[in-house]
Structures are given as C-alpha cells and as structure tokens.
Design a protein around this motif. Structure first.
Motif, PDB file in Angstrom:
ATOM      1  N   ASP A  23      -6.006  -0.028  -4.331  1.00  0.00           N
ATOM      2  CA  ASP A  23      -5.453  -1.416  -3.167  1.00  0.00           C
ATOM      3  C   ASP A  23      -6.531  -2.031  -2.736  1.00  0.00           C
ATOM      4  OD1 ASP A  23      -3.971  -1.990  -0.850  1.00  0.00           O
ATOM      5  OD2 ASP A  23      -3.883   0.040   0.155  1.00  0.00           O
ATOM      6  N   GLU A  24      -5.747  -3.237  -2.722  1.00  0.00           N
ATOM      7  CA  GLU A  24      -7.083  -4.489  -2.479  1.00  0.00           C
ATOM      8  C   GLU A  24      -8.454  -3.867  -2.235  1.00  0.00           C
ATOM      9  OE1 GLU A  24      -6.317  -6.887   1.271  1.00  0.00           O
ATOM     10  OE2 GLU A  24      -3.423  -5.833   1.180  1.00  0.00           O
ATOM     11  N   SER A  34       0.643  -1.673  -0.143  1.00  0.00           N
ATOM     12  CA  SER A  34      -0.045  -0.357   0.249  1.00  0.00           C
ATOM     13  C   SER A  34       0.574   1.184  -0.361  1.00  0.00           C
ATOM     14  CB  SER A  34      -0.961  -0.189   1.036  1.00  0.00           C
ATOM     15  OG  SER A  34      -1.684  -1.269   1.640  1.00  0.00           O
TER      16      SER A  34
HETATM   17 MG   LIG Z   1      -2.279  -2.442   2.105  1.00  0.00          MG
END
Ligand SMILES: [Mg+2]
Ligand SMILES: Nc1ncnc2c1ncn2[C@@H]1O[C@H](COP(=O)(O)OP(=O)(O)OP(=O)(O)O)[C@@H](O)[C@H]1O
Lengths: 371, 272
Positions: free
Chosen positions: A158-159, A43
């Motif tokens: 991000d995910e 991240s």
């Molecule tokens: Mg992360």
C-alpha cells in the motif's frame, strides 16, 4: 501458484458505499497496480484482499478457494504498509522473524530464513538495530523483508514508497521490480504515483469512486484509454483534453471542430452519441502535437518549460484552454509567439458526450507484456 | 526584559502553590511529634519539645503492620484485577470502535460522578449476604470496580497512541488478540500502563469510604486505622496525626520513588 479473483466485491460503511462492485482476476506471478485519485478506495480494496476489512458483498477467491472469511494470516498473503508499521520495540531480526515465531518455527530455521531475506535486501548489518535507528529507506526494506520471510503467495503493497524522497523512491522502485522477477510471486501494489504504475505494472487497474474504470497493460491504458477519466489520469505530462464539437461522423472517422474553428478529422469508429452538433472531448498527448505552419489549432504561447532534452510549450488556444505540446530538444519558441499546431490524428483519441472513448481505427494495437 | 521577570514570578507562584498543597501534610507531621496538650494550643506553638509518645501509643493500640499488609494486598490486588479487565476492554475500544464506543466510555466515567454513599446500603446488603464483609476479597472487588472506569479511560487513550497499522501488520503475521495485547500493546505503551497502575494503587490506598464501611478488623487497611483514632474517646489530634503519617508514609515513599515514571506516563504522547 497464486491467483486472486474478485467477483462483484463490495464494501460499505453503514450507508456509505465505498467499493461498488469490483470484478478482477489477477493471474499467477502478475504484478498488478491499483491507481486512482485519493479516496477512491484503493487501500480499502487491498485491505479487503488482505483480510483487514470485511467484505460486505461479493466473493474473494485466492487460488480458487473462497477466502472471504479466512483470517488474514491464513490467507498466505503479506502486506507492506505505507507507514512501514514495524514493531518499534523489536530488533530488525525480530521484526522479520515475528510471524515465524508466532507460527512456532524452530529458532534455527527462523534464523536461516531471516538471514536469507536480509541478504536479498542487504540488511545483514542492521539485524540488531531497532526501527528507530534506521533511515526511511532501510525501514522500508525491513518492512519488505518481513513480508519476504513469510514466503507469501501474494505480496500486497500500500503506497510503500510515498514516504521516501525522490531518488530513494526510484531506487526502491527498481528493487521491488527486481524482487518481483526474483521471487516470481503475485504482487498487488497500490500507488497514486502513475510513474510507478507505468513502470512496474504488468497490468494497471484504474479506480474511481469505488469502481474500476479500466484494466489493462500500461501501454494499453496509455494509448487506448477507455474514457476521459483514464485518459487524464494516465500519462505525464497529462493528455490534453480539449472540448470540441462533432461536425460529422462516418464509417472511417469523425470530423470535429476545435476551439478557434479549426476542423480535424479523427479516424475513429463513432459511437451512437456522436451526433453532429454534440459535444465531445478530443484527447491529444503532448507528444502527438507539433508546431506547424498550417495546423488546425492556433494560439499564443503562454509558458515555455525547458527540460533540456525536451521542451514543454503551453499554448492558449481559445478562451482559457491551454494545450501542452512536447517538443524534442530545446526548441526556439518564446512566450507570446503566435503558433499553429498540427495533430497526429491516428494517435488522437476522441470521447463522446458520455465521456467514453471511440475506438481508434488506424492505430496498431499494443503488444501484451508477457511474462 | 519581561522574560526573566515572568520566570521569577512563575517560580514564586509554583513554589507557593506547592507549599499550599503540601502545608497540611507538613503540619500533620509536626503535630504528630507534639504532646496532646501542645497540639491543641491556640495560637499553635511553633517551638516545642518533640516526643515520640504518639507513635508508641499508636503502635500499642493497633496492629500497624497488619493494616499495611492489608493495604498492600487490597491496593495491588485490585489494581491487578483492574488491569486484567481493563486491558482487553481498552484494546477493543481503541482498535475496534463502534458508533457507541464514545458513549460507553462516557457512561463508564459518569458512574464516577455518583456519590458512593448512594449505593452504600445495597452494597452493604450484598456484602453481608455473600459473606464478603470485612474480607480482603470484598475490598479487592469493590476497589476494582471503583477504579475500573478511570483505568479503562487511561488505557484507552494510551492504546490509541499506538498506530493501528502496527497491530494490522501483526494480524497479518498471525498474532491473535491476546498476543497483540501482550507482545505489542503492552510493551509499546508500557509507560502509560505503568502510570495507570501506579495511579490505581494510590487511589485504592487512599480510599476511605468503602474501607471504613465494609471492614472492621480482618481486612481493615490503613485508612480504616486512621479513622479508628478519630471516633471513640474524642479527638486526639497528635495521635491522629501520627497514625495518619504512618498511614501515608508507605505510599508517599512509593510515590516519591515512582514519580518519574508517573509523570512520564501521564504526559506520555502529549508531545508526540
Ligand atoms: Mg490509501
Ligand atoms: N472506517 C471507515 N469508515 C468510513 N469511511 C471510510 C473508512 N475507511 C475509509 N473510508 C472511506 O473510504 C474511502 C476510500 O478510502 P481509501 O483509504 O481506500 O482510499 P485510497 O484510495 O486508499 O486513498 P489514498 O490515496 O488517499 O490513500 C474514503 O472516502 C474514506 O473516507
């Protein structure tokens, strides 16, 4: 055209160094996935590209121009957050049109763009709702829609799917892959789900503790992991990583002694650390092991998992060392059976005591996944 | 079996506490309708002929509406100034904290621990030199400074309830700090901001120390007006009560009307 290039990029919070020198060149229209264990800095790296975190050292170039100090909105990127991060007090329409409104785009043009994105994502009927009135999957689509509306040079994810249930995750995965083809833009995608990584990526970047362990196509990483970490990280069920002892090493390959005393010849180019008597790690994918009457490995069946189309057999070879074997069909193995295992040695990976892979000699290289 | 009983006990305790807190106000209200003679009787008289003479007396002696006007200007004005200063501060502290942010917040709060009288003389001198004595501007400034720590603290805790990804998303969308504050933080923490404003208004309205010491007539708010009844010609309990009731009446009504907002704001995020 949108390329992203990182050169020796670093990030530290005070004395703690989080990203320790990353070099990476992302091509136009490429789908790059960052994977790695929790806390490895995926991240952080993505947010540095986005402009949400300062870059402590090194250089970030977007389309060739240094972008270290360019503010986030001027980088021409759009980001989709794990928590969706929709504006709760605005309707779907205003959520998606927010950036355009801030940019002073006239309402008619704004509406047209929002409508266009809504069509792509089947959100037309939801435009008047607030995020609180949407399901998780719909929120995720709005978040993606908000990114699409801006027509960014690069999408950052991000995910994005980790808050969705399994079936929705598969559906959204396909949808994002379809978007990538349709929009033909560069995408950078963070996940720790390695199925997502394997299925979506043109190239996977495996990170550990702020360093790149390996970059390659999914199949390159699967078949030619550079080290023990990547070998264990990519693939499900996981690659068996069995401790072995080097017996001899030559130009054609190396012979190792497996737990239980069986000797196996692996066709790899031995590295300098592969001295006789040194420790090594044998990497065997579950599908590259078979039950056989005269295999070099032997042990007792500890667990059998019937998955219908295939069967996973966990065999204990030596003290507490479990090896997973993937068999086609339902098999006829039972817990407690004594079995012998044969190895497809051309597919086996051997890692020296430095945990680095030795180059396999008799395996066809993986064809690149072109655009 | 114990559940209903506990509930009954709790109800009684609750009413008891509420009565204890409210008793002085009721007593004051009752006293304000007595004659000065009745007001000083011991034991206090419960039955008496009510009179409005205190109210007319108060009306004759002071300009009540001027004081109400001053109170409104000073409490609302200082609250607006306070919010204008505190919102950017709280925004910076909640979303761009440094290692010293917590210390800074503690330090701000610690200034509230010092008794105001400790800085009365310097403040008085500053006000005299700058010509701020007995001006509304002066009182607005002093109330703003007085409430700033609490307002920053409250806004800080309300802002921190807003997920930081929402602001990050808006940064990607091109929102600058001002737009983030006005278009996102303010609407998203509106209950909190409202209750902070209400609290600040109430605190300013009830402030007496600075208003008594720094105003005389032009800028005198209601608290100054009450005080003026307690000194010159000895104590007049009934008139003092009438004046006090007149002074708190507007804020009492205001508090009553906004109590839902106040409670909602003060418990905002507590259940999330
Ligand atoms: Mg992360
Ligand atoms: N503001 C910060 N101050 C100090 N350390 C931080 C800060 N933000 C992140 N870190 C640290 O940086 C490291 C990397 O964090 P990051 O969020 O990038 O991990 P990640 O790979 O995305 O993990 P996950 O898969 O759990 O999301 C972590 O060890 C984290 O504790």
């Amino acid at each position: 055209m949108a390329t992203v290039a990182l050169s020796n990029v670093k990030k530290s919070y005070g004395d703690v160094s989080i990203i320790q020198g990353v070099d990476l060149a992302i091509q136009d229209k490429e789908f790059v996935v960052f994977v790695g264990p929790s806390g490895c800095g995926k991240s952080t790296l993505l947010r540095m590209i986005a402009g949400l975190e300062d870059i402590s050292a090194g250089e970030l170039r977007i389309d060739g121009a240094v972008a270290n100090d360019v503010p986030p909105d001027a980088r021409g990127l759009a980001m989709v957050f794990q928590s969706y991060a929709l504006y709760p007090h605005m309707t779907v329409e205003n959520n998606m049109g927010f950036a355009l409104k801030l940019a002073g785009i006239p309402k008619a043009e704004r509406d047209a763009k929002v409508m266009g994105a809504a069509k792509i994502l089947q959100l037309e009927k939801l435009l008047d709702r607030k995020p609180g009135q949407l399901s998780g999957g719909q929120r995720q689509r709005v978040a993606i829609g908000r990114a699409i509306v801006r027509q960014p040079k690069v999408f950052l994810f991000d995910e994005p799917l980790s808050n969705l249930d399994a079936s929705l995750r598969v559906q959204m995965r396909i949808e994002i892959a379809r978007l990538h083809t349709e929009l033909a833009t560069t995408m950078i995608y963070v996940t720790h789900d390695q199925i997502e990584a394997m299925t979506m990526a043109d190239r996977i970047v495996v990170l550990r503790a702020g360093r790149i362990e390996q970059v390659g196509t999914p199949l390159e990483l699967y078949h030619f992991p550079a080290n023990v970490f990547v070998a264990g990280f990519i693939g499900s069920p996981k690659m068996n990583l069995t401790p072995v002892v080097m017996k001899s090493a030559g130009a054609n390959g190396a012979t190792v002694v497996a737990p239980g005393g069986g000797e196996i010849f692996i066709p790899v180019a031995p590295t300098a650390v592969a001295t006789p008597g040194s420790a090594a790690t044998l990497g065997l994918r579950p599908e590259h092991l078979t039950l056989s009457d005269d295999g070099p490995l032997s042990g007792t069946v500890a667990v059998v998992e019937q998955l219908g189309g295939e069967t996973l057999v966990y065999v204990e070879i030596g003290d507490k060392i479990l090896v997973t074997v993937k068999l086609a069909g339902s098999g006829s193995v039972h817990v407690g059976d004594r079995v012998k295992l044969a190895v497809i040695t051309t597919e086996a990976n051997l890692f020296g005591s430095d945990e680095m892979a030795m180059t396999p000699l008799r395996r066809a290289p993986v064809a690149g996944k072109g655009h | 079996m114990t559940k209903p009983r506990t509930k009954i006990v709790m109800t009684f305790v609750g009413w008891g506490v509420a009565f204890l807190i409210f008793f002085p106000i009721i007593w004051m209200a009752i006293t304000s309708f007595k004659t000065e003679i009745d007001a000083v009787q011991t034991p206090p008289r419960l039955f008496f002929t009510p009179t409005l003479e205190n109210y007319t007396a108060v009306g004759d002696r002071v300009n009540y509406f001027q004081a109400v006007y001053n109170s409104v200007i000073e409490s609302v004005g200082s609250t607006i100034c306070c919010l204008l200063l505190a919102m950017p501060a709280a925004y910076a502290m909640s979303f761009y904290p440094t290692r010293k942010t917590k210390d800074l917040l503690m330090w701000m709060l610690s200034t509230k621990m010092m008794p105001a009288v400790g800085v009365l003389v310097p403040m008085y001198l500053i006000f005299r030199t700058t010509g701020l004595l007995d001006t509304k501007t002066g009182i607005v400034i002093i109330y703003t400074l007085m409430n700033l720590p609490i307002v920053v603290w409250m806004l800080y805790s309300f802002f921190r309830e807003v997920p930081k990804e929402i602001l990050e998303a808006s940064r990607m969308d091109g929102a600058g700090p001002g737009q983030q504050l006005l278009l996102l933080l303010l609407p998203l923490s509106l209950p909190g901001v409202m209750s902070t404003a209400l609290l600040s208004i109430i605190l300013s309205w009830n402030e007496a120390f600075w208003s008594i010491n720094l105003t005389a007539s032009n800028a005198a708010p209601l608290t100054q007006l009450i005080a003026s009844f307690s000194s010159p010609e000895g104590l007049f309990w009934a008139k003092l009560s009438a004046a006090s009731l007149l002074a708190i009446a507007p804020i009492l009504v205001f508090g009553w009307l906004t109590q839902r907002q106040l409670v909602r704001g003060l418990t905002f995020g507590a259940v999330k």
